[in-house]
Design an enzyme around this catalytic site. Structure first.
Site, mmCIF file in Angstrom:
data_model
loop_
_atom_site.group_PDB
_atom_site.id
_atom_site.type_symbol
_atom_site.label_atom_id
_atom_site.label_comp_id
_atom_site.label_asym_id
_atom_site.label_seq_id
_atom_site.Cartn_x
_atom_site.Cartn_y
_atom_site.Cartn_z
ATOM 1 N N THR A 169 0.929 -1.122 0.000
ATOM 2 C CA THR A 169 0.000 0.000 0.000
ATOM 3 C C THR A 169 0.957 1.156 0.000
ATOM 4 O OG1 THR A 169 -1.601 -1.174 1.362
ATOM 5 C CG2 THR A 169 -1.729 1.207 1.401
ATOM 6 N N ARG A 197 -13.911 -6.555 -3.276
ATOM 7 C CA ARG A 197 -13.342 -6.493 -1.933
ATOM 8 C C ARG A 197 -12.778 -5.093 -1.684
ATOM 9 N NH1 ARG A 197 -7.884 -5.262 0.248
ATOM 10 N NH2 ARG A 197 -7.739 -6.307 2.260
ATOM 11 N N GLY A 199 -10.626 -3.026 1.272
ATOM 12 C CA GLY A 199 -9.857 -3.202 2.500
ATOM 13 C C GLY A 199 -9.907 -1.972 3.383
ATOM 14 N N THR A 220 -0.476 0.396 6.515
ATOM 15 C CA THR A 220 -0.271 -0.600 5.467
ATOM 16 C C THR A 220 -0.220 -1.965 6.136
ATOM 17 O OG1 THR A 220 1.347 -1.511 3.903
ATOM 18 C CG2 THR A 220 2.204 -0.058 5.595
ATOM 19 N N GLY A 221 -0.572 -2.999 5.395
ATOM 20 C CA GLY A 221 -0.539 -4.338 5.976
ATOM 21 C C GLY A 221 -1.808 -5.096 5.665
ATOM 22 N N GLY A 223 -5.293 -5.669 5.485
ATOM 23 C CA GLY A 223 -6.428 -4.750 5.586
ATOM 24 C C GLY A 223 -7.524 -5.183 6.535
#
Length: 319
Positions: A169, A197, A199, A220-221, A223
């Protein structure tokens, strides 16, 4: 000017960064940070700076945002983005958008030209047309790498979960010379995700949050994990309780890991100009500029420092 020293922090995604992509990721976050900072130095707003930094990374195929986004189960690019102004708490976001080169620009227009915060899919598309944003053919946003990964994930013995550790991200946070903060985040989402989808990125308080009274953060990571704990807002909550940015970030990331098993990364700037870039994943590309010094890294504990002049000189040579 209130005489605040401007600060910008950017991230290019937390997860696993493959060796052959490290240089490109480092160069990409450095370029984004320098571009955002040059706006701030000219007296530009935090909002313009974070938008510019994120646009720079959307245009860089090394990152999972804009061109270079991962593909959904049908092999299409669907992107999410958000931008937030800490002065007014105004925000704009788009989700599941296709055929737009820079979702962050669209998010900014949603914030400024509508009474809404979040537009999705076909509605966002109609709005983009109304705003005169040129349509970018979907295949223009698809890189060879994204296509190869998508195909690999379709193989019967593949494990898309494995690839999702390489989560990208992009995001930026900044404070300008007037003391206003802002955040921006943009992503292509998860590889081989279900169509439709959405997030954390498009969700206020999860993918990002900005409030002049406290600071700004971009996340970030994973979601779904980030959404469960409303990570961006959680970090600012800890700061409101008196924690410095680094401690607030670590505390929130640790909670996400223990409570829901989620990994990620965050960048933070406080209303007093303190910053942090922290992550619970193996890596996260990040860069920051403060006091005319650039700091950047990818691995835990890694931190390179250069003067901005030195960085700009090597930047013009093309790293």
């Amino acid at each position: 000017f209130a005489g605040m020293k401007p600060v910008i922090v950017v991230h290019g995604g937390a997860g696993r960064i493959f060796k052959e992509r490290e240089e490109g990721c480092r160069a990409g976050v450095v370029r984004a940070a320098l571009q955002g900072y040059s706006l701030l130095k000219q007296g530009g707003s935090a909002l313009d700076a974070v938008e510019e930094a994120v646009r720079s990374m959307e245009d860089d195929p090394h990152f999972n945002a804009g061109c270079g986004s991962v593909l959904n189960e049908k092999g299409e690019v669907e992107m999410d983005a958000i931008i937030m102004d800490g002065k007014s708490l105004d925000s704009g976001a788009v989700s599941a958008v296709k055929c737009v080169a820079n979702p962050i620009k669209l998010a900014r227009l949603v914030m400024e030209k509508t009474k809404h915060i979040l537009l999705t899919e076909s509605g966002a598309h109609l709005f983009a047309q109304a705003m005169g944003i040129p349509e970018t053919p979907g295949e223009k946003l698809i890189t060879k790498r994204s296509l190869e990964r998508w195909k690999k994930n379709l193989e019967p013995d593949s494990n898309p979960e494995e690839f999702q550790k390489d989560l990208g991200t992009v995001g930026a946070v900044a404070i300008d010379s007037e003391g206003n903060v802002a955040c921006a985040t943009s992503t292509g989402g998860l590889s081989n995700k279900l169509v439709g989808r959405v997030g954390d990125t498009a969700c206020i308080g999860s993918g990002g949050y900005a409030d002049n009274s406290c600071g700004a953060t971009s996340t970030t990571g994973h979601g779904e994990s980030i959404m469960k704990v409303v990570l961006a807002r959680l970090i600012l909550y800890h700061m409101e309780q008196g924690m410095p940015p680094e401690m607030a970030a670590d505390t929130a990331l640790d909670y996400m890991k223990t409570r829901v098993g989620g990994l990620g990364g965050v960048i933070v700037v406080s209303s007093s100009g303190e910053w942090a870039a922290r992550f619970s994943t193996k890596q996260m590309s990040w860069a920051t500029v403060k006091d005319d010094h650039l700091h950047f890294g990818i691995y835990a504990g890694e931190r390179h420092t250069k003067s901005v002049d030195e960085a700009l000189a090597s930047e013009s040579k093309g790293f």
